[in-house]
Write a protein that holds these residues in place. Structure first.
Motif, PDB file in Angstrom:
ATOM      1  N   PHE A  89       0.840  -1.199   0.000  1.00  0.00           N
ATOM      2  CA  PHE A  89       0.000   0.000   0.000  1.00  0.00           C
ATOM      3  C   PHE A  89       0.877   1.251   0.000  1.00  0.00           C
ATOM      4  CE2 PHE A  89      -2.493  -3.254   2.368  1.00  0.00           C
ATOM      5  CZ  PHE A  89      -3.395  -3.519   1.349  1.00  0.00           C
ATOM      6  N   PRO A  90       0.812   2.056  -1.053  1.00  0.00           N
ATOM      7  CA  PRO A  90       1.746   3.183  -1.165  1.00  0.00           C
ATOM      8  C   PRO A  90       1.458   4.302  -0.165  1.00  0.00           C
ATOM      9  CG  PRO A  90       0.161   3.233  -2.952  1.00  0.00           C
ATOM     10  CD  PRO A  90      -0.076   1.959  -2.217  1.00  0.00           C
ATOM     11  N   HIS A  91       0.223   4.332   0.359  1.00  0.00           N
ATOM     12  CA  HIS A  91      -0.117   5.426   1.275  1.00  0.00           C
ATOM     13  C   HIS A  91       0.169   5.073   2.720  1.00  0.00           C
ATOM     14  CE1 HIS A  91      -3.488   2.727   1.117  1.00  0.00           C
ATOM     15  NE2 HIS A  91      -4.107   3.337   2.095  1.00  0.00           N
ATOM     16  N   PHE A 118     -12.032  10.141 -11.546  1.00  0.00           N
ATOM     17  CA  PHE A 118     -11.864   8.978 -12.414  1.00  0.00           C
ATOM     18  C   PHE A 118     -10.379   8.691 -12.633  1.00  0.00           C
ATOM     19  CE2 PHE A 118     -10.880   7.411 -16.651  1.00  0.00           C
ATOM     20  CZ  PHE A 118     -11.517   6.191 -16.621  1.00  0.00           C
ATOM     21  N   VAL A 119      -9.618   9.739 -12.925  1.00  0.00           N
ATOM     22  CA  VAL A 119      -8.191   9.543 -13.211  1.00  0.00           C
ATOM     23  C   VAL A 119      -7.480   8.929 -12.009  1.00  0.00           C
ATOM     24  CG1 VAL A 119      -6.013  10.728 -13.668  1.00  0.00           C
ATOM     25  CG2 VAL A 119      -8.042  11.319 -14.983  1.00  0.00           C
ATOM     26  N   SER A 120      -7.758   9.443 -10.810  1.00  0.00           N
ATOM     27  CA  SER A 120      -7.041   8.903  -9.652  1.00  0.00           C
ATOM     28  C   SER A 120      -7.488   7.476  -9.344  1.00  0.00           C
ATOM     29  CB  SER A 120      -7.190   9.807  -8.434  1.00  0.00           C
ATOM     30  OG  SER A 120      -8.518   9.786  -7.986  1.00  0.00           O
ATOM     31  N   LEU A 121      -8.740   7.150  -9.589  1.00  0.00           N
ATOM     32  CA  LEU A 121      -9.197   5.780  -9.344  1.00  0.00           C
ATOM     33  C   LEU A 121      -8.699   4.834 -10.431  1.00  0.00           C
ATOM     34  CD1 LEU A 121     -12.856   6.322  -8.157  1.00  0.00           C
ATOM     35  CD2 LEU A 121     -10.987   5.370  -6.824  1.00  0.00           C
ATOM     36  N   ASP A 122      -8.534   5.371 -11.635  1.00  0.00           N
ATOM     37  CA  ASP A 122      -8.066   4.561 -12.747  1.00  0.00           C
ATOM     38  C   ASP A 122      -6.597   4.193 -12.554  1.00  0.00           C
ATOM     39  OD1 ASP A 122      -8.609   3.347 -15.257  1.00  0.00           O
ATOM     40  OD2 ASP A 122      -7.354   4.878 -16.188  1.00  0.00           O
ATOM     41  N   LYS A 123      -5.844   5.148 -11.970  1.00  0.00           N
ATOM     42  CA  LYS A 123      -4.421   4.911 -11.709  1.00  0.00           C
ATOM     43  C   LYS A 123      -4.222   3.896 -10.585  1.00  0.00           C
ATOM     44  CE  LYS A 123      -2.834   8.884 -10.730  1.00  0.00           C
ATOM     45  NZ  LYS A 123      -2.134  10.109 -10.393  1.00  0.00           N
ATOM     46  N   LEU A 124      -5.230   3.776  -9.746  1.00  0.00           N
ATOM     47  CA  LEU A 124      -5.129   2.894  -8.581  1.00  0.00           C
ATOM     48  C   LEU A 124      -4.861   1.457  -9.022  1.00  0.00           C
ATOM     49  CD1 LEU A 124      -6.436   3.013  -5.353  1.00  0.00           C
ATOM     50  CD2 LEU A 124      -7.880   1.394  -6.506  1.00  0.00           C
ATOM     51  N   ASP A 125      -3.829   0.863  -8.479  1.00  0.00           N
ATOM     52  CA  ASP A 125      -3.446  -0.495  -8.816  1.00  0.00           C
ATOM     53  C   ASP A 125      -4.488  -1.459  -8.230  1.00  0.00           C
ATOM     54  OD1 ASP A 125      -2.307  -2.914  -9.202  1.00  0.00           O
ATOM     55  OD2 ASP A 125      -0.340  -2.376  -8.374  1.00  0.00           O
ATOM     56  N   LYS A 126      -5.228  -2.131  -9.116  1.00  0.00           N
ATOM     57  CA  LYS A 126      -6.324  -2.974  -8.636  1.00  0.00           C
ATOM     58  C   LYS A 126      -5.821  -4.157  -7.799  1.00  0.00           C
ATOM     59  CE  LYS A 126      -9.030  -0.282 -10.909  1.00  0.00           C
ATOM     60  NZ  LYS A 126      -7.982   0.667 -11.353  1.00  0.00           N
ATOM     61  N   ARG A 127      -4.548  -4.478  -7.951  1.00  0.00           N
ATOM     62  CA  ARG A 127      -4.021  -5.581  -7.146  1.00  0.00           C
ATOM     63  C   ARG A 127      -3.989  -5.227  -5.665  1.00  0.00           C
ATOM     64  NH1 ARG A 127       0.918  -6.430 -11.100  1.00  0.00           N
ATOM     65  NH2 ARG A 127       0.821  -4.206 -10.766  1.00  0.00           N
ATOM     66  N   GLN A 183     -10.102   1.966   3.554  1.00  0.00           N
ATOM     67  CA  GLN A 183      -8.691   2.006   3.928  1.00  0.00           C
ATOM     68  C   GLN A 183      -7.736   2.080   2.738  1.00  0.00           C
ATOM     69  OE1 GLN A 183      -8.575  -1.583   6.211  1.00  0.00           O
ATOM     70  NE2 GLN A 183      -9.432  -0.627   8.023  1.00  0.00           N
ATOM     71  N   VAL A 184      -8.208   1.699   1.567  1.00  0.00           N
ATOM     72  CA  VAL A 184      -7.306   1.704   0.406  1.00  0.00           C
ATOM     73  C   VAL A 184      -7.826   2.622  -0.711  1.00  0.00           C
ATOM     74  CG1 VAL A 184      -6.145   0.300  -1.332  1.00  0.00           C
ATOM     75  CG2 VAL A 184      -6.562  -0.639   0.935  1.00  0.00           C
ATOM     76  N   THR A 185      -9.027   2.320  -1.207  1.00  0.00           N
ATOM     77  CA  THR A 185      -9.535   3.063  -2.360  1.00  0.00           C
ATOM     78  C   THR A 185      -9.703   4.547  -2.060  1.00  0.00           C
ATOM     79  OG1 THR A 185     -10.777   1.060  -2.857  1.00  0.00           O
ATOM     80  CG2 THR A 185     -11.289   2.999  -4.161  1.00  0.00           C
ATOM     81  N   LEU A 186     -10.423   4.839  -0.974  1.00  0.00           N
ATOM     82  CA  LEU A 186     -10.706   6.235  -0.659  1.00  0.00           C
ATOM     83  C   LEU A 186      -9.427   7.047  -0.413  1.00  0.00           C
ATOM     84  CD1 LEU A 186     -13.097   8.123  -0.425  1.00  0.00           C
ATOM     85  CD2 LEU A 186     -13.223   7.596   2.013  1.00  0.00           C
ATOM     86  N   PRO A 187      -8.518   6.585   0.463  1.00  0.00           N
ATOM     87  CA  PRO A 187      -7.292   7.377   0.672  1.00  0.00           C
ATOM     88  C   PRO A 187      -6.503   7.583  -0.610  1.00  0.00           C
ATOM     89  CG  PRO A 187      -7.426   5.600   2.287  1.00  0.00           C
ATOM     90  CD  PRO A 187      -8.567   5.404   1.342  1.00  0.00           C
ATOM     91  N   LEU A 188      -6.489   6.581  -1.478  1.00  0.00           N
ATOM     92  CA  LEU A 188      -5.688   6.717  -2.694  1.00  0.00           C
ATOM     93  C   LEU A 188      -6.379   7.573  -3.748  1.00  0.00           C
ATOM     94  CD1 LEU A 188      -4.042   3.200  -2.987  1.00  0.00           C
ATOM     95  CD2 LEU A 188      -2.953   5.365  -2.438  1.00  0.00           C
ATOM     96  N   SER A 189      -7.666   7.883  -3.542  1.00  0.00           N
ATOM     97  CA  SER A 189      -8.323   8.767  -4.501  1.00  0.00           C
ATOM     98  C   SER A 189      -8.432  10.194  -3.964  1.00  0.00           C
ATOM     99  CB  SER A 189      -9.700   8.220  -4.887  1.00  0.00           C
ATOM    100  OG  SER A 189     -10.519   8.091  -3.760  1.00  0.00           O
ATOM    101  N   VAL A 190      -7.854  10.462  -2.811  1.00  0.00           N
ATOM    102  CA  VAL A 190      -7.870  11.820  -2.248  1.00  0.00           C
ATOM    103  C   VAL A 190      -7.322  12.872  -3.224  1.00  0.00           C
ATOM    104  CG1 VAL A 190      -6.782  13.286  -0.491  1.00  0.00           C
ATOM    105  CG2 VAL A 190      -7.999  11.232   0.189  1.00  0.00           C
TER     106      VAL A 190
END
Ligand SMILES: Nc1ncnc2c1ncn2[C@@H]1O[C@H](COP(=O)(O)OP(=O)(O)OP(=O)(O)O)[C@@H](O)[C@H]1O
Ligand SMILES: [Mg+2]
Lengths: 366, 283
Positions: free
Chosen positions: A92-94, B165-174, B192-199
């Motif tokens: 997890f990068p964050h 969309f761009v930030s969610l698209d970049k998100l590594d689905k793994r 814990q993962v998707t939301l923080p990474l789409s901030v």
């Protein structure tokens, strides 16, 4: 795997199709508690698919996946006592190194208290020799360090089954060797069952208790590294586990415990195949390069073939020769240092003889 | 060329543009805001704080803007996020491009025309008539703050959808699989993962929409029917109708200050949310 070993996971007639691609075909395999099993095979043969079905990311189209004796086909990944080290780590990068490793513990209900989490994470960090790296950010870690974080993140949960999908593919050769060693130590130390996916035969041979060789979605042979090396069932397995010389042959006579085959050069040789073979069948014989003797004088072996030396490669402990026989083609021969000192080096163009001892020649399905 | 020279060259076009089109006009407005209105309108040089003292007269416009701009931003976010999530994570790649194009199709027509369409939908013979037929009477939608909110969300939705969309698209689905593998339920994985990474996408989208909304005047003019004024409408009125340039300049300066204050508070908030993360940019 010994007979008394307890089975921890099992695949029973498992098939997986994606559209009209059959990624896994009728897989039958039981994995023993505490063993180190590898899936070995070329790209696209279904290794990852098999692993993902054990982890719970894919549902079998047919058949059953069992964990601890229970069918878990419909159990989601997050309910399975299984952890995976992903091919590209998927850290997890964050989150910091510490938070990455603590992630699994924090998902447990009832909650694990903070102190226990801290202790376990520190322990896991020590185990993978990253003590003190907890507060670091993921992008501040090197490739090898990231791989260890991924390992720590999985083992800290004490899974019943640890799945590793080519965890060392991204590392350079030297680091890979080191990590292979560490992984093996770790497995003994923790007693966790490891299932490793690799297409590197050396890796599979050196680390596993058992290897499961796959081809085109099917399991072609399962056995210890020695079994696979000494008694491969097919040309495919022999070629994938170690290197070998292969020649076409025809079965002329098939008795209960011994069959006779004729080589393209006309000689007849005998052997005991691993699988039933009928007279008249086209087969393939295999001789490992290190089991061939290279001599200047005609040896007294059952069969000796005249060859011309084509090429010589010095490999340190061994010298590899490429020797050509008129009828059969090229032989790869591995001559140990000592033998070479006795016989002297052969030069390209020189005439010599190849021969082999009893049992060296394997008769295989084509 | 030196490193500094190269940097200067890269920045020159935008720098000159900003100077001529932004800094100079802003300076003019600043100076005008201390002047007086001429007898026939326009601007007469003076130095008085009278215009600023008069600001409370336009309090309603400020109030509307300061309530509806954040509200519109939040409403757009609430509607855009699931859509962006669907497009980036759940949608099959086969459909993704076509659906993304659908999101921007409205941009092919002017917002003016599209807002007029809403007049009909929200007007007496539109939605209220429909509601009446199922027994809900006396609903007035057009010319209310609600109508303006609907128009705002409608008009600005694509600007919110795309950065998210761009930030969610970049998100590594793994990462989502890794989270599930470690025992996290789908909902906790999202938190814990998707939301923080789409901030980063959320921050960009909100910033973009909010800043543009603070200057909005078209949608309130059309759907607010002169009853729901934004500061933008006040400015149109003061500069173009009553030709009170001095007072208009004072209102404009105040809007700039209000915007600077709110945006810097917002930035503080976002950077705290992002922690010391390197991957979270402010805009
Ligand atoms: N999600 C999927 N959709 C469609 N086909 C798939 C999917 N996953 C795997 N396959 C196909 O199934 C076959 C087996 O794939 P798998 O990933 O298991 O191979 P692998 O042995 O792990 O190969 P590699 O060593 O390259 O990782 C391949 O032909 C692949 O194209
Ligand atoms: Mg794979």
């Amino acid at each position: 795997m010994s007979v008394t070993m307890q089975t921890i996971a099992e695949l029973r007639g498992v098939t997986k199709t994606f559209g009209n691609v059959v990624a896994a075909k009728d897989l039958n395999l039981s994995i023993g508690k505490g063993e180190f099993l590898s899936f070995l095979g070329p790209s696209g043969c279904g290794k990852t698919t098999a692993l993902r079905m054990l982890a719970g990311f894919e549902k079998p189209t047919e058949g059953q996946v069992l964990l601890d004796g229970e069918v878990v086909n419909d159990l989601d990944a997050h309910h399975r006592p299984v952890n995976m080290v992903f091919q590209h780590y998927a850290l997890f990068p964050h989150l910091s190194v510490f938070d990455n490793i603590a992630y699994g513990l924090r998902q447990q209900r009832p909650r694990v208290d903070k102190q226990t989490i801290a202790t376990k994470v520190e322990q896991a960090l020590e185990t993978v020799r990253l003590g003190g790296f907890g507060p670091r950010r993921i992008w501040e870690m090197s490739g090898g360090q990231q791989q260890r974080v991924a390992l720590a993140r999985a083992i800290v949960n004490e899974p019943k089954l640890l799945l590793l999908d080519e965890p060392m593919a991204a590392l350079d050769r030297k680091l890979r060797k080191e990590m292979q060693f560490e992984l093996q130590n770790l497995q003994r130390q923790l007693g966790i069952t490891f299932v490793l996916v690799t297409h590197d035969q050396e890796e599979a041979l050196s680390m596993s208790d058992r290897i499961c060789v796959m081809e085109g979605g099917s399991i072609v042979q399962v056995g210890s590294p020695r079994e696979l090396y000494d008694m491969p069932r097919s040309r495919y397995v022999a070629g994938f586990v170690g290197t070998s010389n292969f020649f076409d042959a025809t079965v002329t006579d098939s008795a209960a415990d011994q069959i006779t085959v004729r080589l393209a050069s006309g000689q007849k040789v005998h052997g005991t195949p691993e699988i039933p073979i009928d007279a008249g069948q086209e087969v393939c014989v295999s001789i490992r390069p290190e089991q061939i003797t290279l001599t200047r004088a005609l040896p007294t072996a059952e069969i000796a073939l005249p060859v011309t030396i084509q090429n010589r490669i010095f490999l340190g402990e061994h010298t590899e020769y490429l020797a050509r026989n008129e009828a059969l083609g090229d032989f790869h021969v591995l001559v140990p240092r000592q033998a070479e000192l006795n016989e002297g080096t052969f030069n390209a163009g020189e005439q010599a003889f190849v021969s082999w001892g009893e049992g060296a020649l394997l008769i295989l399905e084509k | 060329m030196t490193e500094r020279g190269r940097k200067a060259l890269l920045l020159a076009p935008a720098g000159i543009w900003l100077l001529v089109m932004l800094a100079l006009p802003l300076l003019v407005v600043f100076v005008f805001s201390f002047g007086e209105r001429g007898a026939a309108g326009g601007y007469v040089p003076a130095f008085t704080l009278e215009q600023y003292a008069n600001l409370p007269a336009r309090w309603t416009a400020f109030k509307n803007t300061l309530i509806l701009a954040p509200l519109g931003t939040i409403a757009a976010l609430v509607i855009a996020y699931p859509l962006a999530y669907f497009l980036a994570v759940r949608c099959s790649p086969k459909w993704r491009t076509s659906l993304l194009i659908l999101v921007i199709v409205p941009f092919w027509t002017s917002i003016l025309i599209r807002s007029y369409a809403w007049i009909f939908i929200l007007g007496g013979r539109g939605l209220p008539a429909l509601l009446e037929s199922i027994g809900i009477d006396d609903i007035r939608l057009i010319n209310t703050p609600f109508a303006v909110l609907v128009g705002i969300v409608y008009g600005y939705l694509p600007l919110m959808v795309f950065p998210i969309f761009v930030s969610l698209d970049k998100l590594d689905k793994r990462l989502l699989e890794a989270s599930a593998d470690l025992g996290s339920t789908p909902w906790r994985t999202f938190r814990q993962v998707t939301l923080p990474l789409s901030v980063p996408g959320i921050a960009t989208g909100c910033m973009l929409v909010f800043i543009l909304l603070m200057g909005e005047f078209l949608i309130p003019a059309i759907l607010g029917g002169g009853k729901v004024f934004f500061v933008g409408n006040a400015l149109v009125d003061l500069f173009l109708q009553s030709r009170n340039w001095a007072y208009g300049s004072a209102v404009a300066m105040t809007l700039v200050v209000v915007m600077l204050v709110t945006v810097s508070i917002y930035m503080k908030f976002i950077s705290r949310l992002g922690g010391q993360r390197e991957d979270v940019s402010l805009m």
